[in-house]
Design a protein around this motif. Structure first.
Motif, PDB file in Angstrom:
ATOM      1  N   LEU A  18      52.017  96.112  94.856  1.00  0.00           N
ATOM      2  CA  LEU A  18      51.238  94.901  94.617  1.00  0.00           C
ATOM      3  C   LEU A  18      51.298  93.956  95.806  1.00  0.00           C
ATOM      4  CD1 LEU A  18      49.621  93.021  92.758  1.00  0.00           C
ATOM      5  CD2 LEU A  18      51.789  92.268  91.763  1.00  0.00           C
ATOM      6  N   GLN A  19      52.487  93.746  96.336  1.00  0.00           N
ATOM      7  CA  GLN A  19      52.637  92.858  97.489  1.00  0.00           C
ATOM      8  C   GLN A  19      51.883  93.402  98.707  1.00  0.00           C
ATOM      9  OE1 GLN A  19      56.890  92.721  97.701  1.00  0.00           O
ATOM     10  NE2 GLN A  19      57.078  91.450  95.871  1.00  0.00           N
ATOM     11  N   THR A  20      51.912  94.713  98.887  1.00  0.00           N
ATOM     12  CA  THR A  20      51.189  95.336  99.993  1.00  0.00           C
ATOM     13  C   THR A  20      49.689  95.105  99.854  1.00  0.00           C
ATOM     14  OG1 THR A  20      52.876  97.063 100.224  1.00  0.00           O
ATOM     15  CG2 THR A  20      50.715  97.527 101.172  1.00  0.00           C
ATOM     16  N   LEU A  21      49.156  95.285  98.651  1.00  0.00           N
ATOM     17  CA  LEU A  21      47.726  95.098  98.427  1.00  0.00           C
ATOM     18  C   LEU A  21      47.323  93.633  98.587  1.00  0.00           C
ATOM     19  CD1 LEU A  21      47.201  97.442  95.343  1.00  0.00           C
ATOM     20  CD2 LEU A  21      46.630  97.899  97.737  1.00  0.00           C
ATOM     21  N   GLN A  22      48.176  92.725  98.148  1.00  0.00           N
ATOM     22  CA  GLN A  22      47.865  91.298  98.304  1.00  0.00           C
ATOM     23  C   GLN A  22      47.841  90.903  99.778  1.00  0.00           C
ATOM     24  OE1 GLN A  22      50.903  89.602  95.792  1.00  0.00           O
ATOM     25  NE2 GLN A  22      49.546  89.460  94.027  1.00  0.00           N
ATOM     26  N   LEU A  23      48.774  91.423 100.561  1.00  0.00           N
ATOM     27  CA  LEU A  23      48.761  91.169 102.000  1.00  0.00           C
ATOM     28  C   LEU A  23      47.504  91.735 102.643  1.00  0.00           C
ATOM     29  CD1 LEU A  23      52.493  91.872 102.944  1.00  0.00           C
ATOM     30  CD2 LEU A  23      51.326  89.669 103.020  1.00  0.00           C
TER      31      LEU A  23
END
Length: 219
Positions: A18-23
């Motif tokens: 999730l954090q990767t996609l948000q970045l």
């Protein structure tokens, strides 16, 4: 009492994804604010149905927080973009560093609008899944054991890490579709795991998981 360890590990992998996609959304200018789907520069965007948003898992930096760890990781990727050693799979918690994408990527074509809408759908559905797992499945797992397919969450994290390394094109589209399908698999297997549990909590959890599936239509 059943051990919650497999579920905790699964959630951890999903949160890294999730954090990767948000970045990735932020680096492409597809996050909150101007340039986001439905924003001022996207007047023709048709918003999708709103979804419930949970607190801690949607870790987008607010005003004045651009210099956080995520932004620093992206700046580091830019600084090393000319180096052949850039592999993009470094960073905290197994997250991916993003390749340097220019924000001025030309007109908002229908294909690009569809692509960022699909990415937003995966981001929102992942956030919803983590929320359901933390608030409903976590307490349920402590009371009664049910199967957790950890390898699917590991695969989802890896797909998202690979997706973050792609330039817009066919490989990006394939990785985004793979992430979409893997996320659906995780949700479907959770529903199957909960099917025979005699608990009011499991009924609520299954209803929430089925709602996530509705937000992940076949592509």
């Amino acid at each position: 009492m059943a051990s919650p360890a497999p579920l905790v590990a699964s959630i951890s992998h999903q949160m890294v994804a999730l954090q990767t996609l948000q970045l990735l959304q932020q680096e492409w200018g597809w996050g909150d604010g101007p340039g986001a789907p439905g924003g001022p520069c996207d007047p023709d965007h048709v918003p999708t149905a709103p979804t419930r948003r949970s607190g801690p898992v949607r870790a987008r930096p607010g005003p004045g927080r651009e210099e956080g760890a995520g932004a620093a990781r992206i700046r580091g990727a830019r600084a090393r973009a000319s180096s052949p050693e850039v592999e993009g799979l470094r960073g905290a918690e197994g997250g991916a560093e993003l390749l340097p994408f220019p924000r001025d990527r030309g007109p908002c074509t229908l294909a690009r609008m569809a692509m960022r809408s699909a990415l937003a759908r995966v981001v929102d559905s992942t956030s919803e899944l983590v929320s359901v797992e933390q608030t409903l499945l976590g307490p349920l797992q402590q009371e009664r054991s049910f199967p957790i397919h950890l390898k699917d969450s590991v695969e989802f994290r890896n797909i998202c890490s690979h997706l973050a390394l792609q330039i817009e094109g066919q490989q990006f589209d394939r990785d985004l579709n793979a992430a979409h399908q893997c996320l659906k698999t995780i949700v479907k297997k959770l529903i199957q795991s909960l099917a025979n549990l005699p608990s009011d909590t499991h009924v609520v959890a299954c209803a929430s998981l089925r709602q996530i599936l509705k937000n992940l239509p076949d592509t």
